[in-house]
Design an enzyme around this catalytic site. Structure first.
Site, PDB file in Angstrom:
ATOM      1  CE  LYS A  19      -3.894  -0.955   0.943  1.00  0.00           C
ATOM      2  NZ  LYS A  19      -5.242  -0.948   1.514  1.00  0.00           N
ATOM      3  CB  CYS A  42      -5.200  -4.570  -1.900  1.00  0.00           C
ATOM      4  SG  CYS A  42      -6.062  -4.290  -0.334  1.00  0.00           S
TER       5      CYS A  42
END
Length: 448
Positions: free
Chosen positions: A242, A296
């Site tokens: 990720k 993010c």
């Protein structure tokens, strides 16, 4: 304490037919708990509940809990209101301030920064720790705990340690491998705001268990809703996957943002330039903007830098480049305002279009537009108007300092128009109406 890494490495040598070798009886998931009912947790809870599985949503916010239990939502995401209303009315989703017993626990709490050290932002795992210690009280043998929060490498192992500290009567993978009472895994969310419900179902998922048995159990959980592929790896690789995805995007955006600054000095239209360069079959330059936002891309690269400050040179430089872009935009606006001030007797009026971190959502987390508006408000020579069609009230820190207006008012009253977020409403504005205004377009929708 045993060497966790060694145990994990040894466990991943087990053959696939041994994955179910645990002494624990295999069973399904009659009840699932989702800890953290925000932009990821609430949609996740709704999707699992839509499969007629009992879901307990756990959150520390009384407002969130009471709102959800009324069948309403406290965040904005397309179709989420309908999904929550349905599963709450049917009795499959219930929100609670306190943990309840379940077969699987999915932790989706924030991972912000707690400080900066020598220019490196340090991740704050206190929310994960608090969630872990809270659910530990209701854990039982056979349970699965999945960390979904985007985290620095090693966070899932830390979670397992916190759980073990609270429950010495249970065994965990770091000490008992495949025979542990509790399964532990990491499965990072990979969804796009505005499309969360669809992508939770359709996207592939990377699942990293602390042992193969942990991974197997986590796959069984996600396959209840996921139509995409569940790719199994170890915990640390899943965590890094990720971070790598978002760091890759951050580096590419930094190239585009740096290019836009260079083109401004050379009097070149960066939008035309990138369009021409992208005609090369192996070139795909992303679009520049006022910075990078969201929880993010604007955050995850720092998790890599924090644990590898000497090695993550390109990643750190990209973060610094993108973090500097809002300041560059502010300077552009202030310089234009100084020229405008020569033509006026009163303050120059600036209208900032957009506060969200990306188009057509209400999510303001880590938004560079917020930084820009904040800085412009602090300039005593400016009168700042704010246009954000996706919110009904300003963030608390802006109340009394700027005015939330519609685009028509902003177009009529402002001397300088600053395009920060390319919402669909702003794309539909007739550019002919901009001819009498000073336009600073960071998204290229009015001046490309």
């Amino acid at each position: 304490m045993p060497n966790t890494n060694k145990i994990i490495q040894n466990e991943f040598k087990i053959e696939s037919n041994e994955l179910g070798s645990s002494k624990l009886p295999k069973k399904g998931f009659d009840k699932i708990a989702v800890v953290g009912l925000g932009y990821i947790g609430l949609p996740t809870a709704a999707v699992f509940a839509s499969r007629k599985i009992e879901v307990i949503g756990i959150d520390v916010s009384e407002h969130a809990v009471t709102t959800i239990n009324r069948g309403e939502i406290h965040i904005t995401e397309p179709d989420l209101d309908l999904a929550v209303r349905s599963v709450v009315s049917e009795g499959y989703l219930f929100a609670s301030l306190t943990p309840k017993s379940a077969d699987a626990f999915m932790i989706a709490v924030p991972t912000p920064f707690k400080s900066s050290l020598e220019g490196v932002k340090i991740p704050d795992l206190s929310f994960i720790e608090a969630a872990s210690r809270t659910i530990a009280a209701v854990l039982k043998a056979g349970d699965l705990v999945v960390l979904e929060s985007t985290s620095p490498v090693g966070a899932t192992e830390r979670m397992a340690e916190w759980l073990a500290e609270e429950r010495p009567d249970l065994t965990f993978p770091q000490t008992h491998g495949a025979d542990s009472d509790v399964r532990i895994a990491h499965c990072p969310e990979r969804v796009l705001p505005g499309h969360v419900l669809r992508e939770l179902v359709e996207n592939d998922r990377v699942i990293g268990g602390m042992t193969p048995a942990c991974s197997q159990r986590a796959v069984e959980l996600y396959k209840l809703v996921v139509q995409g592929e569940c790719i199994v790896t170890d915990t640390r690789t899943a965590e890094m996957a990720k971070l790598t995805e978002n760091s890759f995007r951050d580096v590419n955006i930094a190239f585009a943002n740096e290019l836009s600054v260079i083109c401004d000095k050379l009097d070149i239209n960066v939008w035309e330039l990138t369009s021409l360069a992208n005609r090369h079959p192996r070139v795909n330059i992303l679009q520049p903007g006022p910075g990078v936002g969201g929880h993010c891309i604007a955050v995850d690269p720092w998790f890599i830098v924090a644990t590898n400050p000497k090695e993550a040179n390109i990643i750190k430089t990209a973060r610094e480049t993108n973090d500097a872009k809002p300041g560059w935009v502010v300077s552009k606006v202030e310089n234009s305002a100084k020229i405008q001030q020569l033509l006026k007797d009163d303050k120059v009026k600036v209208a900032c279009f957009g506060l969200a971190f990306k188009p057509d959502i209400d999510d303001l987390r880590e938004s560079p537009a917020l930084q820009i508006v904040d800085s412009l408000i602090d300039n005593a020579d400016l009168d700042v108007l704010t246009v954000e069609p996706n919110i009904h009230e300003l963030p608390k820190r802006f109340i009394g300092r700027t005015t939330l207006v519609g685009e028509d008012v902003a177009m009529q009253e402002a001397d300088i128009l600053v395009m920060l977020v390319d919402h669909k409403q702003f794309r539909e504005i007739d550019v002919e109406l901009l001819n009498t205004k000073v336009v600073i377009d960071t998204r290229g929708i009015w001046t490309s």
